[in-house]
Scaffold this active site. Sequence first.
Site, PDB file in Angstrom:
ATOM      1  N   SER A   1     -10.011  -0.218  -2.039  1.00 30.43           N
ATOM      2  CA  SER A   1      -8.592   0.030  -2.880  1.00 30.43           C
ATOM      3  C   SER A   1      -7.599  -1.077  -2.746  1.00 30.43           C
ATOM      4  O   SER A   1      -6.819  -0.680  -1.667  1.00 30.43           O
ATOM      5  CB  SER A   1      -8.131   1.594  -2.245  1.00 30.43           C
ATOM      6  OG  SER A   1      -8.006   1.617  -0.886  1.00 30.43           O
TER       7      SER A   1
ATOM      8  N   TRP B   1       0.821  -1.082   0.155  1.00 33.10           N
ATOM      9  CA  TRP B   1      -0.040   0.017   0.031  1.00 33.10           C
ATOM     10  C   TRP B   1       0.852   1.246  -0.120  1.00 33.10           C
ATOM     11  O   TRP B   1       0.579   2.300  -0.803  1.00 33.10           O
ATOM     12  CB  TRP B   1      -0.826  -0.072   1.170  1.00 33.10           C
ATOM     13  CG  TRP B   1      -2.158   0.915   1.154  1.00 33.10           C
ATOM     14  CD1 TRP B   1      -2.540   1.512   2.304  1.00 33.10           C
ATOM     15  CD2 TRP B   1      -3.034   1.261   0.015  1.00 33.10           C
ATOM     16  NE1 TRP B   1      -3.571   2.580   1.970  1.00 33.10           N
ATOM     17  CE2 TRP B   1      -3.898   2.215   0.592  1.00 33.10           C
ATOM     18  CE3 TRP B   1      -2.867   0.965  -1.342  1.00 33.10           C
ATOM     19  CZ2 TRP B   1      -4.941   2.913  -0.175  1.00 33.10           C
ATOM     20  CZ3 TRP B   1      -3.816   1.851  -2.366  1.00 33.10           C
ATOM     21  CH2 TRP B   1      -4.696   2.568  -1.549  1.00 33.10           C
TER      22      TRP B   1
ATOM     23  N   GLY C   1     -10.847   3.334   1.874  1.00 32.70           N
ATOM     24  CA  GLY C   1     -12.025   3.091   0.852  1.00 32.70           C
ATOM     25  C   GLY C   1     -11.319   1.831   0.130  1.00 32.70           C
ATOM     26  O   GLY C   1     -10.614   1.180   0.468  1.00 32.70           O
TER      27      GLY C   1
ATOM     28  N   LYS D   1     -14.185  -4.593   8.675  1.00 36.30           N
ATOM     29  CA  LYS D   1     -14.331  -5.375   7.607  1.00 36.30           C
ATOM     30  C   LYS D   1     -13.313  -6.490   7.062  1.00 36.30           C
ATOM     31  O   LYS D   1     -13.388  -7.547   6.509  1.00 36.30           O
ATOM     32  CB  LYS D   1     -14.469  -4.521   6.022  1.00 36.30           C
ATOM     33  CG  LYS D   1     -13.190  -3.642   5.804  1.00 36.30           C
ATOM     34  CD  LYS D   1     -12.417  -4.397   4.803  1.00 36.30           C
ATOM     35  CE  LYS D   1     -11.007  -3.873   4.664  1.00 36.30           C
ATOM     36  NZ  LYS D   1     -10.032  -4.375   3.954  1.00 36.30           N
TER      37      LYS D   1
ATOM     38  N   SER E   1      -7.559  -9.825  -2.216  1.00 37.33           N
ATOM     39  CA  SER E   1      -7.533  -9.558  -0.787  1.00 37.33           C
ATOM     40  C   SER E   1      -6.689 -10.502  -0.176  1.00 37.33           C
ATOM     41  O   SER E   1      -6.666 -11.710  -0.062  1.00 37.33           O
ATOM     42  CB  SER E   1      -8.909  -9.436  -0.261  1.00 37.33           C
ATOM     43  OG  SER E   1      -8.905  -9.621   0.935  1.00 37.33           O
ATOM     44  N   ARG E   2      -5.875  -9.896   0.969  1.00 38.63           N
ATOM     45  CA  ARG E   2      -4.848 -10.620   1.756  1.00 38.63           C
ATOM     46  C   ARG E   2      -5.812 -11.389   3.003  1.00 38.63           C
ATOM     47  O   ARG E   2      -5.687 -12.376   3.231  1.00 38.63           O
ATOM     48  CB  ARG E   2      -4.036  -9.670   2.613  1.00 38.63           C
ATOM     49  CG  ARG E   2      -2.880  -9.270   1.555  1.00 38.63           C
ATOM     50  CD  ARG E   2      -2.726  -7.859   1.729  1.00 38.63           C
ATOM     51  NE  ARG E   2      -3.414  -6.924   0.706  1.00 38.63           N
ATOM     52  CZ  ARG E   2      -2.974  -6.727  -0.459  1.00 38.63           C
ATOM     53  NH1 ARG E   2      -1.783  -6.901  -0.934  1.00 38.63           N
ATOM     54  NH2 ARG E   2      -3.819  -6.063  -1.458  1.00 38.63           N
ATOM     55  N   ASN E   3      -6.655 -10.780   3.297  1.00 37.36           N
ATOM     56  CA  ASN E   3      -7.802 -11.354   4.482  1.00 37.36           C
ATOM     57  C   ASN E   3      -8.572 -12.148   3.806  1.00 37.36           C
ATOM     58  O   ASN E   3      -8.753 -13.356   4.452  1.00 37.36           O
ATOM     59  CB  ASN E   3      -8.519 -10.306   5.084  1.00 37.36           C
ATOM     60  CG  ASN E   3      -7.847  -9.068   6.064  1.00 37.36           C
ATOM     61  OD1 ASN E   3      -7.409  -9.570   7.122  1.00 37.36           O
ATOM     62  ND2 ASN E   3      -7.671  -8.188   5.415  1.00 37.36           N
TER      63      ASN E   3
ATOM     64  N   GLU F   1      -4.524  -8.090   8.442  1.00 33.53           N
ATOM     65  CA  GLU F   1      -4.884  -6.992   9.451  1.00 33.53           C
ATOM     66  C   GLU F   1      -6.138  -7.862  10.114  1.00 33.53           C
ATOM     67  O   GLU F   1      -6.360  -7.485  11.289  1.00 33.53           O
ATOM     68  CB  GLU F   1      -5.411  -5.688   8.930  1.00 33.53           C
ATOM     69  CG  GLU F   1      -4.372  -5.063   8.396  1.00 33.53           C
ATOM     70  CD  GLU F   1      -3.358  -4.254   9.686  1.00 33.53           C
ATOM     71  OE1 GLU F   1      -3.453  -4.819  10.907  1.00 33.53           O
ATOM     72  OE2 GLU F   1      -2.860  -3.227   9.680  1.00 33.53           O
TER      73      GLU F   1
HETATM   74  N1  NAI Z   1      -2.246  -3.557   0.358  1.00 34.07           N
HETATM   75  C1  NAI Z   1      -3.463  -2.958   0.327  1.00 34.07           C
HETATM   76  O1  NAI Z   1      -4.095  -3.138  -0.783  1.00 34.07           O
HETATM   77  C2  NAI Z   1      -4.202  -2.073   1.162  1.00 34.07           C
HETATM   78  C3  NAI Z   1      -3.470  -2.077   2.533  1.00 34.07           C
HETATM   79  N2  NAI Z   1      -4.243  -1.243   3.317  1.00 34.07           N
HETATM   80  C4  NAI Z   1      -3.505  -1.215   4.861  1.00 34.07           C
HETATM   81  O2  NAI Z   1      -2.239  -0.649   4.829  1.00 34.07           O
HETATM   82  C5  NAI Z   1      -1.409  -1.102   5.692  1.00 34.07           C
HETATM   83  C6  NAI Z   1      -0.106  -1.583   5.285  1.00 34.07           C
HETATM   84  O3  NAI Z   1      -0.453  -2.798   4.452  1.00 34.07           O
HETATM   85  P1  NAI Z   1       0.226  -3.422   3.216  1.00 34.07           P
HETATM   86  O4  NAI Z   1       1.007  -2.375   2.487  1.00 34.07           O
HETATM   87  O5  NAI Z   1      -0.555  -4.188   2.358  1.00 34.07           O
HETATM   88  O6  NAI Z   1       1.203  -4.334   4.105  1.00 34.07           O
HETATM   89  P2  NAI Z   1       2.525  -5.058   3.633  1.00 34.07           P
HETATM   90  O7  NAI Z   1       2.566  -6.444   4.482  1.00 34.07           O
HETATM   91  O8  NAI Z   1       2.547  -5.246   2.120  1.00 34.07           O
HETATM   92  O9  NAI Z   1       3.782  -4.297   4.113  1.00 34.07           O
HETATM   93  C7  NAI Z   1       4.226  -4.105   5.486  1.00 34.07           C
HETATM   94  C8  NAI Z   1       5.419  -3.178   5.445  1.00 34.07           C
HETATM   95  O10 NAI Z   1       5.292  -2.545   6.741  1.00 34.07           O
HETATM   96  C9  NAI Z   1       6.630  -2.184   7.099  1.00 34.07           C
HETATM   97  N3  NAI Z   1       7.119  -2.925   8.401  1.00 34.07           N
HETATM   98  C10 NAI Z   1       7.416  -4.016   8.627  1.00 34.07           C
HETATM   99  N4  NAI Z   1       7.647  -4.251   9.884  1.00 34.07           N
HETATM  100  C11 NAI Z   1       7.585  -3.136  10.562  1.00 34.07           C
HETATM  101  C12 NAI Z   1       7.856  -2.587  11.709  1.00 34.07           C
HETATM  102  N5  NAI Z   1       8.225  -3.444  12.899  1.00 34.07           N
HETATM  103  N6  NAI Z   1       7.808  -1.368  11.776  1.00 34.07           N
HETATM  104  C13 NAI Z   1       7.583  -0.556  10.919  1.00 34.07           C
HETATM  105  N7  NAI Z   1       7.123  -0.965   9.685  1.00 34.07           N
HETATM  106  C14 NAI Z   1       7.385  -2.142   9.443  1.00 34.07           C
HETATM  107  C15 NAI Z   1       7.632  -2.777   5.864  1.00 34.07           C
HETATM  108  O11 NAI Z   1       8.047  -1.666   5.140  1.00 34.07           O
HETATM  109  C16 NAI Z   1       6.681  -3.586   5.158  1.00 34.07           C
HETATM  110  O12 NAI Z   1       6.945  -4.082   3.955  1.00 34.07           O
HETATM  111  C17 NAI Z   1      -2.406  -2.350   6.480  1.00 34.07           C
HETATM  112  O13 NAI Z   1      -3.049  -1.807   7.472  1.00 34.07           O
HETATM  113  C18 NAI Z   1      -3.288  -2.687   5.420  1.00 34.07           C
HETATM  114  O14 NAI Z   1      -4.542  -3.032   5.709  1.00 34.07           O
HETATM  115  C19 NAI Z   1      -5.198  -0.238   3.161  1.00 34.07           C
HETATM  116  C20 NAI Z   1      -5.345  -0.288   1.852  1.00 34.07           C
HETATM  117  C21 NAI Z   1      -5.277  -1.181   1.044  1.00 34.07           C
HETATM  118  O1  13P Z   2      -8.493  -2.923   2.722  1.00 34.40           O
HETATM  119  C1  13P Z   2      -7.859  -3.439   1.839  1.00 34.40           C
HETATM  120  C2  13P Z   2      -8.554  -2.992   0.583  1.00 34.40           C
HETATM  121  O2  13P Z   2      -9.627  -1.863   0.665  1.00 34.40           O
HETATM  122  C3  13P Z   2      -6.596  -4.388   1.608  1.00 34.40           C
HETATM  123  O3  13P Z   2      -7.207  -5.363   2.497  1.00 34.40           O
HETATM  124  P1  13P Z   2      -7.286  -6.865   2.004  1.00 34.40           P
HETATM  125  O4  13P Z   2      -5.995  -7.029   1.002  1.00 34.40           O
HETATM  126  O5  13P Z   2      -7.432  -7.908   3.134  1.00 34.40           O
HETATM  127  O6  13P Z   2      -8.589  -7.048   1.178  1.00 34.40           O
END
Ligand code: NAI
Ligand code: 13P
EC number: 1.1.1.94
Length: 336
Positions: free
Chosen positions: A136, A12, A134, A189, A252-254, A279
């Site tokens: 995304s 993200w 949102g 969610k 979706s990861r979840n 998450e």
């Molecule tokens: N991936 C998606 O499509 C979306 C993710 N999100 C939310 O964004 C947040 C991040 O998700 P992702 O990028 O998918 O996760 P991810 O699992 O791809 O990345 C995690 C990143 O967090 C960082 N990290 C790891 N350990 C850490 C630590 N101890 N302290 C600080 N940083 C650390 C690293 O840069 C790692 O690459 C989550 O809460 C997720 O729900 C929200 C919308 C979309």
């Molecule tokens: O929050 C997200 C998309 O809005 C990403 O989480 P998921 O990959 O689990 O769907």
Amino acid sequence: MAKISVLGAGSWGTALAVVLHKNGHEVTIWSIAQDEIDMLKKEREHKDKLPGVKIAEEIGLTTDLKEAISGRDMLVVAVPSPYIRSTAKSMAPYVEDGQLLVSVAKGIEEGTLMTLSAILEQEIPQAEVAVLCGPSHAEEVGIGLPTTLVAGAKRKETAELVQSTFMNEVLRVYTSPDVLGMELGASLKNVIALAAGMADGLGYGDNTKAALITRGISEIGRLALKMGAKYETLSGLTGIGDLIVTCASKHSRNRKAGMLIGEGYTMEEAMKEVKMVVEGVYSAKAAMELSAKYDVSMPIIEQVNEVLFDGKSAKEAVMDLMLRDKKPEHDDLEWN
Ligand SMILES: NC(=O)C1=CN([C@@H]2O[C@H](COP(=O)(O)OP(=O)(O)OC[C@H]3O[C@@H](n4cnc5c(N)ncnc54)[C@H](O)[C@@H]3O)[C@@H](O)[C@H]2O)C=CC1
Ligand SMILES: O=C(CO)COP(=O)(O)O
């Protein structure tokens, strides 16, 4: 043009950094992990987490938090929820008065039951905090597929600043003052998505999925409204919108983790296989505690907790949901 750092180099954080750079801003990505930054400098792509999305040479990459924060107009906080507090504590000494933090992660902290923006406000009281969420998935935002988001903040001007910073011809951003409703929808969610994935893993069909989405928003709504969220938010992009995308999407990861659990993997095995943050696993217990605290029935989330933490099989959990006491669909609708 604004100077912006994205904290967290996962899928993200990377996708949003790419968007912000395309929007003409000066962007730096910070990660706590030196090996991740080294790899990104070499590859200019996060091949594990966001394959196919190029990170332009002009996007800075650093592990130096002070450098990432100093003089920036906006800090986008994209680390997974379990690391929000530790990251905020490390950020606090460098954040200037009134500096804008935009929380884009989704979760509720176990134990404190705090939303992520509330944690940022507690640990970094001198900052101004907004949220952006949102329906995304990074995989689609990263390649510019049309997407909608909502920028939430206490002050309208702040939400509008976030809106205009992120918005472009393929990313439409709305604003909202209901930060609590947005964050509750965004985090809860994920727990329902685990259930939707379990149903997929068990080989159930579209009827089951529709039931989980609809009854899922119903229980999220019961809790969120009691906590002070607005009904409109739950029927909007950060409520039902995000629930639909996470329960239905191949990205979706979840949902993927839930599917593996439905197929017989343990929670730990499923999380390892998904590789990115799941998450819903972290928010599930907090959701259960909130349901007890606010005296709200949340049957799907209760069953997900039993599967994740008490060794119940996903099949048995679905059976228990189906065989609950008979009840009306809406408790508050009256017969004429
Ligand atoms: N991936 C998606 O499509 C979306 C993710 N999100 C939310 O964004 C947040 C991040 O998700 P992702 O990028 O998918 O996760 P991810 O699992 O791809 O990345 C995690 C990143 O967090 C960082 N990290 C790891 N350990 C850490 C630590 N101890 N302290 C600080 N940083 C650390 C690293 O840069 C790692 O690459 C989550 O809460 C997720 O729900 C929200 C919308 C979309
Ligand atoms: O929050 C997200 C998309 O809005 C990403 O989480 P998921 O990959 O689990 O769907």
